[in-house]
Design an enzyme around this catalytic site. Structure first.
Site, short mmCIF file in Angstrom:
data_model
loop_
_atom_site.label_atom_id
_atom_site.label_comp_id
_atom_site.label_asym_id
_atom_site.label_seq_id
_atom_site.Cartn_x
_atom_site.Cartn_y
_atom_site.Cartn_z
CG HIS A 1 64.02 55.07 30.45
ND1 HIS A 1 63.67 55.83 31.54
CD2 HIS A 1 65.16 54.41 30.82
CE1 HIS A 1 64.53 55.64 32.53
NE2 HIS A 1 65.46 54.78 32.10
CB CYS B 1 64.53 59.28 32.66
SG CYS B 1 63.27 59.22 31.37
#
Length: 403
Positions: free
Chosen positions: A310, A17
């Site tokens: 994230h 990510c």
């Protein structure tokens, strides 16, 4: 079919990510993406640069951009680019989470070296600007930079700042002009406000600091390393201004030793439609392309450390002008204001009015009639030193040769 060409989701290839977040932001650097989509990059590929990848990273990046803007796919897997980057940067050749700012710096530098128009880099000495006129020193420093670095990245994504060091013992000074691609801004939370104004971060960046022992400067007068006072000033700002909010800190634990990691979660209030850098730039500015910027991308982080958690991105599409939020393969419509959160980590700004190559340094050189690509023995004013021929002595000899 994507909601708009260029707004394509990217599959997570295993903790990738961080890569997806940066690719979504870089994808909307207008002059850079146009350069690749128009095929202009091919003529600049530098396959023999030992600091590059033989053109492979740039070629893989071009292929990804063509797919992202082709209008056929709503989701893509950036597998080829990730694998290619991993070949030349082993730290990314795994399925671990990484700092998106570190990946951004590596990819931008990798693209620069793959597209560097300088095929044979000469040796260039660093310029000590103490005592020199600032304008002449800045131009000479940039000209020296161009002798080794000249690419589309340099054209639009690099600026110049002035570094002023002072020895606390003898007051000896050192002035140098350094090239930057990202400004790393310190965050100073206060109890009085629930947020941090971006202007406070910029002011803190240029306010000066006392160097610690790990970054000590060697004073030629004292002939030892000293904790000098360092003052920073922005001489120029590039067309693409990347601001890194220093949310993560690493301190040494006094009791147990080792590093203690922490993150500043405070919200930084940054402008979306107009970031005016005029008062921070001490060099000459172009009235047709002033240092006023509009936001087009934000790399966001959720979690406690840069190498965990994230990453997502909020980006303004250059085609339809709408804002989209990218969470790996998921794409949704949003607003620029929605990106102003405690998770904002990297801010991507573009000059709002026209482009100004080399952060305005091209214009500054033209106004002083300086040749930006002059040979190394060209002086600060752009003139080439002409060496006079030695007259031969009568009798045919020209004297003993110099050693």
């Amino acid at each position: 079919v994507p909601p708009c060409p260029g707004s394509v989701g990217l599959q997570n290839l295993g903790n990738s990510c961080f890569l997806n977040s940066i690719l979504q932001c870089l994808n909307h650097i207008e002059p850079l993406t146009k350069f690749f989509l128009d095929g202009e990059y091919r003529k600049d590929l530098n396959r023999n640069n030992p600091l590059g990848s033989g053109g492979r990273v740039a070629t893989a990046y071009a292929a990804l951009l063509n797919d992202m803007w082709g209008g056929e796919f709503s989701t893509l897997a950036p597998r080829l680019l990730k694998q290619t980057v991993g070949l030349f940067a082993p730290q990314f050749n795994n399925v671990y989470q990484h700092d998106s700012q570190e990946f951004c710096s590596f990819l931008m530098d990798g693209l620069h070296e793959d597209l560097n128009r300088v095929k044979n880099k000469p040796y260039v000495e660093e310029l000590e600007a103490r005592g020199m006129d600032d304008q002449r020193a800045a131009i000479e420093s940039w000209r020296k930079h161009l002798l080794r670095h000249d690419s589309v990245i340099v054209d639009h994504c690099q600026g110049l700042h002035r570094s002023h060091l002072t020895c606390p013992h003898c007051s000896r000074e050192s002035v140098k002009y350094d090239v930057y691609a990202t400004l790393s801004l310190p965050l100073v939370p206060t109890k009085e406000r629930p947020f941090i104004p971006l202007s406070d971060c910029i002011e803190q960046f240029i306010s000066g600091e006392q160097l610690d022992e790990h970054n000590a400067w060697y004073c030629p007068n004292c002939q030892r390393h000293v904790c000098a006072l360092k003052m920073m000033a922005l001489w120029s700002t590039p067309d693409i201004l990347i601001l890194h909010l220093k949310r993560f800190s690493y301190d040494t634990c006094r009791r147990r030793g080792g590093l203690v990691r922490s993150k500043i979660e405070d919200e930084v209030k940054f402008p979306v439609d107009q970031l005016d850098m005029t008062k921070y730039v001490i060099g000459p500015t172009d009235p047709d392309a002033p240092p006023i910027y509009k936001l087009f991308g934000v790399s966001e982080h959720m979690g406690s450390t840069a190498n965990s958690g994230h990453y997502t991105a909020t980006v303004r599409n250059t085609r339809d002008g709408k804002w989209y939020r990218y969470n790996d393969s998921h794409v949704g419509v949003t607003s620029g204001e929605a990106a102003v959160t405690g998770g904002a980590y990297l801010l991507f700004y573009q000059r709002a009015k026209k482009m100004s190559r080399w952060g305005g340094m091209e214009r500054a050189m033209m106004m002083r009639d300086v040749n930006p690509h002059g040979p190394p023995d060209t002086d600060q004013d752009g003139f080439t030193t002409v060496k006079s021929k030695k007259k031969k002595r009568k009798g045919g000899g020209s004297g003993s040769p110099k050693k």
